[in-house]
Design an enzyme around this catalytic site. Structure first.
Site, PDB file in Angstrom:
ATOM      1  N   ARG A 102       8.945   4.585   6.086  1.00 37.93           N
ATOM      2  CA  ARG A 102       7.979   5.080   6.852  1.00 37.93           C
ATOM      3  C   ARG A 102       8.592   5.451   8.328  1.00 37.93           C
ATOM      4  NH1 ARG A 102       4.549   3.252  10.881  1.00 37.93           N
ATOM      5  NH2 ARG A 102       2.290   3.465  10.511  1.00 37.93           N
ATOM      6  N   SER A 110      -7.872   5.440   8.106  1.00 36.79           N
ATOM      7  CA  SER A 110      -8.470   5.307   9.535  1.00 36.79           C
ATOM      8  C   SER A 110      -7.303   5.475  10.623  1.00 36.79           C
ATOM      9  CB  SER A 110      -8.795   3.715   9.474  1.00 36.79           C
ATOM     10  OG  SER A 110      -9.471   3.425   8.540  1.00 36.79           O
ATOM     11  N   GLU A 145       0.783  -1.191  -0.097  1.00 33.10           N
ATOM     12  CA  GLU A 145      -0.008  -0.120  -0.093  1.00 33.10           C
ATOM     13  C   GLU A 145       0.998   1.490  -0.116  1.00 33.10           C
ATOM     14  OE1 GLU A 145      -2.165   0.848   3.531  1.00 33.10           O
ATOM     15  OE2 GLU A 145      -1.759  -0.958   4.220  1.00 33.10           O
ATOM     16  N   SER A 151      -0.111   6.985   8.675  1.00 36.36           N
ATOM     17  CA  SER A 151       1.252   6.767   8.528  1.00 36.36           C
ATOM     18  C   SER A 151       2.002   7.989   7.955  1.00 36.36           C
ATOM     19  CB  SER A 151       1.259   5.542   7.294  1.00 36.36           C
ATOM     20  OG  SER A 151       1.116   4.229   7.908  1.00 36.36           O
TER      21      SER A 151
HETATM   22  P1  ADP Z   1      -8.592   3.641   4.884  1.00 35.34           P
HETATM   23  O1  ADP Z   1      -7.720   2.964   3.682  1.00 35.34           O
HETATM   24  O2  ADP Z   1      -8.002   3.033   6.290  1.00 35.34           O
HETATM   25  O3  ADP Z   1      -9.921   3.145   4.772  1.00 35.34           O
HETATM   26  P2  ADP Z   1      -9.094   6.276   3.945  1.00 35.34           P
HETATM   27  O4  ADP Z   1      -7.814   7.027   3.480  1.00 35.34           O
HETATM   28  O5  ADP Z   1      -9.974   5.736   2.875  1.00 35.34           O
HETATM   29  O6  ADP Z   1      -8.473   5.184   4.763  1.00 35.34           O
HETATM   30  O7  ADP Z   1      -9.850   7.173   4.786  1.00 35.34           O
HETATM   31  C1  ADP Z   1     -10.803   6.641   5.877  1.00 35.34           C
HETATM   32  C2  ADP Z   1     -11.264   7.692   6.714  1.00 35.34           C
HETATM   33  O8  ADP Z   1     -11.670   8.752   5.856  1.00 35.34           O
HETATM   34  C3  ADP Z   1     -12.401   7.448   7.675  1.00 35.34           C
HETATM   35  O9  ADP Z   1     -11.770   7.066   8.656  1.00 35.34           O
HETATM   36  C4  ADP Z   1     -12.955   8.842   7.912  1.00 35.34           C
HETATM   37  O10 ADP Z   1     -12.334   9.636   8.912  1.00 35.34           O
HETATM   38  C5  ADP Z   1     -12.839   9.496   6.407  1.00 35.34           C
HETATM   39  N1  ADP Z   1     -14.204   9.396   5.500  1.00 35.34           N
HETATM   40  C6  ADP Z   1     -14.164  10.368   4.598  1.00 35.34           C
HETATM   41  N2  ADP Z   1     -15.400   9.970   3.829  1.00 35.34           N
HETATM   42  C7  ADP Z   1     -15.923   8.792   4.665  1.00 35.34           C
HETATM   43  C8  ADP Z   1     -17.201   8.197   4.332  1.00 35.34           C
HETATM   44  N3  ADP Z   1     -17.871   8.324   3.394  1.00 35.34           N
HETATM   45  N4  ADP Z   1     -17.479   6.939   4.959  1.00 35.34           N
HETATM   46  C9  ADP Z   1     -16.379   6.948   6.054  1.00 35.34           C
HETATM   47  N5  ADP Z   1     -15.251   7.414   6.477  1.00 35.34           N
HETATM   48  C10 ADP Z   1     -14.873   8.542   5.709  1.00 35.34           C
END
Ligand code: ADP
Length: 362
Positions: free
Chosen positions: A201, A186, A135, A189
């Protein structure tokens, strides 16, 4: 997948802890010959994806992010950016099956933890093999590609020191290295990037976008990220936090700490009266400010350690979230006396998925 091979759709997928990001390449240079040979299923999938902008319960296409006239593996076309909740994966697979995906022998390039977690489901339900990529590798590949393709990909906030006046401006990111990259998903990094294939990292924190959303749901009863951000926009963290002035009665001059700085996040909430006078909006705002400032602070220490002056923030936490972006821009500028610059990228959370689409066959 060979150059120009259209026996299967070109996808890049990033299956994250909260959101799954899907980038789809729609070929626009299909010759009449190819059109005749194109499998009907493939055509239907292309039409379904490009004609709609909502799919199933939680699927959305970010039409404002679409990139046209891009060249990938000697083909020209458009890139489409689609996201859905990772908890909705079984519905996504069902939908893909309904659209005939299982009848194609396909390999999809995938990254994120879900590429491991859901590997068996993909094979069993839709006959899809996942070609897995790291990733962080794909994140950087995606960023570099987007920067080259889109001259207005990168931006910063002018007048960052005055949040009420700060405004978005394009930034020339054509000579990017070295830079600190902060991916706020979530969790968070933090990478130090020295060159296209040279990064490490350097840090991270579990207090990320997932923490903001989780705490906000607990504290305000909201049910979505959009709702949490909307609440935060109307709230005031100063009713929740303990400021320097709440402790000193004014500034703490000796160390240049002005009275309106947060001394203790949520520091007033142990007082019953204060607790009963805060609104859901204030709590949402305080949660957003707490999480954002903590990320900003760690990012700044990383930049200092690595002696780098550009800090690029990405990840879906920044989606529809100018409060956090302006706060980060302010924090970088203010705490470094103007030596650090916060940068942002339009395709926010899609770089891993984009990098994945590009990785296949190099
Ligand atoms: P991951 O790969 O860990 O899912 P992302 O870069 O997609 O990470 O980011 C997830 C974060 O984005 C969530 O924790 C929340 O803070 C935010 N977020 C933005 N839009 C949304 C959505 N529609 N639903 C849920 N979370 C969202």
């Amino acid at each position: 997948l060979r150059t120009g091979d259209f026996s299967m759709p070109w996808f890049g997928m990033d299956i994250g802890g909260t959101l799954t990001k899907l980038v789809y390449f729609e070929p626009k240079d299909i010759t009449p010959d190819e059109q005749d040979q194109e499998a009907e299923i493939l055509r239907n999938i292309r039409r379904y994806l490009t004609k709609n902008s909502a799919y199933g319960k939680t699927g959305h296409r970010d039409t404002h992010l679409q990139m046209d006239n891009v060249e990938i593996r000697k083909r020209r076309g458009s890139l489409h950016f689609i996201r859905f909740q990772t908890t909705d994966m079984s519905n996504f697979l069902l939908l893909a099956k309904q659209k005939g995906m299982a009848e194609l022998v396909t390999t999809v390039c995938a990254t994120g933890g879900g590429a491991f977690k859901f590997e068996n489901e993909f094979r069993q339900q839709v006959n899809m093999k996942l070609a897995k990529f790291d990733e962080l590798d794909t994140l950087i590949k995606g960023i570099l590609f987007a920067e080259v393709q889109n001259p207005t990909e990168c931006y910063f906030y002018e007048n960052a020191r005055d949040i009420m006046k700060s405004e978005k401006r394009a930034f020339d990111f054509s000579k990017p290295y070295p830079f600190i990259l902060v991916n706020v998903g979530s969790g968070v990094s933090i990478l130090a990037v020295y060159g296209p294939d040279n990064y490490k990292r350097v840090s991270g924190t579990s207090l990320g976008g997932g923490t903001f959303l989780g705490l906000c749901c607990l504290l305000t009863g909201c049910n979505s990220f959009e709702e949490a951000i909307q609440l935060a926009t109307k709230g005031d963290n100063r009713k929740v936090d303990k400021l320097v002035r709440d402790i000193y009665g004014g500034d703490y001059d000796r160390f240049g700490l002005t009275g309106d700085l947060v001394a203790s996040s949520f520091g007033q909430m142990h007082i019953k009266d204060k607790r009963s006078s805060v609104s859901r909006e204030d709590l949402a705002n305080a949660t957003l400010v707490t999480i954002t400032n903590n990320i900003g602070s760690i990012a700044r220490m990383c930049a200092l350690n690595e002696k780098m002056d550009k800090v690029v923030f990405v990840g879906n936490f920044l989606r529809v979230n100018p409060i956090s972006m302006k706060l980060l821009a302010y924090a970088m500028e203010f705490w470094s006396n103007g030596t650090l610059k916060a940068l942002f990228l339009e395709h926010e959370g899609y770089f891993g998925a984009l990098g994945c689409l590009l990785q296949f066959n190099g």
